[in-house]
Design a protein around this motif. Structure first.
Motif, PDB file in Angstrom:
ATOM      1  N   THR A  66       1.015  -0.978   0.064  1.00  0.00           N
ATOM      2  CA  THR A  66      -0.421   0.154  -0.238  1.00  0.00           C
ATOM      3  C   THR A  66       0.599   1.162   0.085  1.00  0.00           C
ATOM      4  O   THR A  66       1.504   1.177   0.419  1.00  0.00           O
ATOM      5  CB  THR A  66      -1.014  -0.042   1.683  1.00  0.00           C
ATOM      6  OG1 THR A  66       0.298   0.123   2.654  1.00  0.00           O
ATOM      7  CG2 THR A  66      -1.931  -0.834   1.065  1.00  0.00           C
ATOM      8  N   LEU A 116     -10.126   3.581  -1.864  1.00  0.00           N
ATOM      9  CA  LEU A 116      -8.882   2.642  -1.963  1.00  0.00           C
ATOM     10  C   LEU A 116      -8.824   2.327  -3.694  1.00  0.00           C
ATOM     11  O   LEU A 116      -9.671   2.293  -4.398  1.00  0.00           O
ATOM     12  CB  LEU A 116      -8.759   1.443  -1.320  1.00  0.00           C
ATOM     13  CG  LEU A 116      -8.794   1.031   0.195  1.00  0.00           C
ATOM     14  CD1 LEU A 116      -8.335  -0.106   1.127  1.00  0.00           C
ATOM     15  CD2 LEU A 116      -7.159   1.655   0.922  1.00  0.00           C
ATOM     16  N   VAL A 121      -3.588   0.250  -3.344  1.00  0.00           N
ATOM     17  CA  VAL A 121      -3.144  -1.561  -2.828  1.00  0.00           C
ATOM     18  C   VAL A 121      -2.991  -2.369  -3.983  1.00  0.00           C
ATOM     19  O   VAL A 121      -3.764  -2.448  -5.406  1.00  0.00           O
ATOM     20  CB  VAL A 121      -3.924  -1.588  -1.479  1.00  0.00           C
ATOM     21  CG1 VAL A 121      -5.496  -1.580  -2.592  1.00  0.00           C
ATOM     22  CG2 VAL A 121      -3.839  -3.552  -0.973  1.00  0.00           C
ATOM     23  N   CYS A 128       5.176   2.799  -2.109  1.00  0.00           N
ATOM     24  CA  CYS A 128       4.369   1.809  -1.244  1.00  0.00           C
ATOM     25  C   CYS A 128       5.145   0.527  -0.315  1.00  0.00           C
ATOM     26  O   CYS A 128       6.316   0.693  -0.381  1.00  0.00           O
ATOM     27  CB  CYS A 128       4.199   1.144  -2.449  1.00  0.00           C
ATOM     28  SG  CYS A 128       2.965   1.315  -3.074  1.00  0.00           S
TER      29      CYS A 128
END
Length: 213
Positions: free
Chosen positions: A77, A141, A179, A198
């Motif tokens: 993420t 997300l 994600v 990430c």
């Protein structure tokens, strides 16, 4: 429980993310029955280190070492604002499907990759798609998948450029965080995502009954 005619592991497995409400062996038996009814391989999607992983192993299931995408994957993420650069166009180009889903595009591909608030972004050269990625916004997300660059155009920064544009699209849709999932053996992709900001959230593996391992 998910079934999609065998297209992708996640869309053809039972996600074990909570108490099934019955003993684990009984829940796994239901998983096998569901798989038989839908003509897919019985598979459990298991977060590594979760409370049910050992119970699944004790029931005789094994890590699917033959899984096409690899036995182990990372979920990573990161904040979209850190790498957003431009805004991707959602274009349904034939070349996108060929690069991201394979040459034989079936209805199940279009369902899995086209459902929801989706962006099928691409970069092209002289009318030919040379890089492709799919993003889907759910609440805040941006779920990223199917990132692909043609071998003839790799190492030119196209993946970074395309991810930046997809992140910009995600921000416009109200997302704040991306994600994505990547096989643990895909070191080049992991480095790319780390460069975008990430980090690893958790890992998972696919488990199968010993008869199909």
């Amino acid at each position: 429980m998910r079934a999609a005619d065998g297209f992708t592991g996640r869309a053809n497995s039972t996600l074990t993310c909570g108490d099934p409400g019955v003993p684990v062996p009984e829940a796994l038996a239901v998983t096998e029955r569901f798989a038989r009814e839908h003509g897919i391989k019985p598979t459990a999607h298991v977060v590594m280190g979760s409370q049910f992983e050992q119970a699944i192993a004790d029931a005789g299931w094994q890590v699917d070492l033959d899984h096409p995408g690899g036995a182990e994957s990372l979920v990573m993420t990161g904040p979209l604002e850190k790498f957003a650069d431009g805004v991707a166009e959602n274009r349904d180009l034939p070349g996108w499907w060929e690069l991201a889903a394979g040459s034989e595009v079936r209805a199940v591909h279009r369902h899995v990759l086209g459902t929801g608030n989706v962006c099928r972004a691409s970069l092209d050269e002289n009318g030919t798609v040379i890089a492709a990625v799919r993003g889907c916004v759910v609440e805040d997300l941006l779920h990223v998948a199917r990132l692909a660059v043609r071998p003839s155009h790799r190492r030119q920064g196209l993946a970074t450029r395309l991810m930046g544009q997809l992140a910009g699209w995600g921000l416009e849709q109200g997302a704040t965080t991306c994600v994505l999932q990547v096989a643990s053996h895909n070191e080049a992709a992991i480095r790319l995502y780390e460069e975008l900001g990430c980090t690893e959230h958790h890992r998972y593996r696919y488990w199968v009954p010993p008869a199909v391992s």
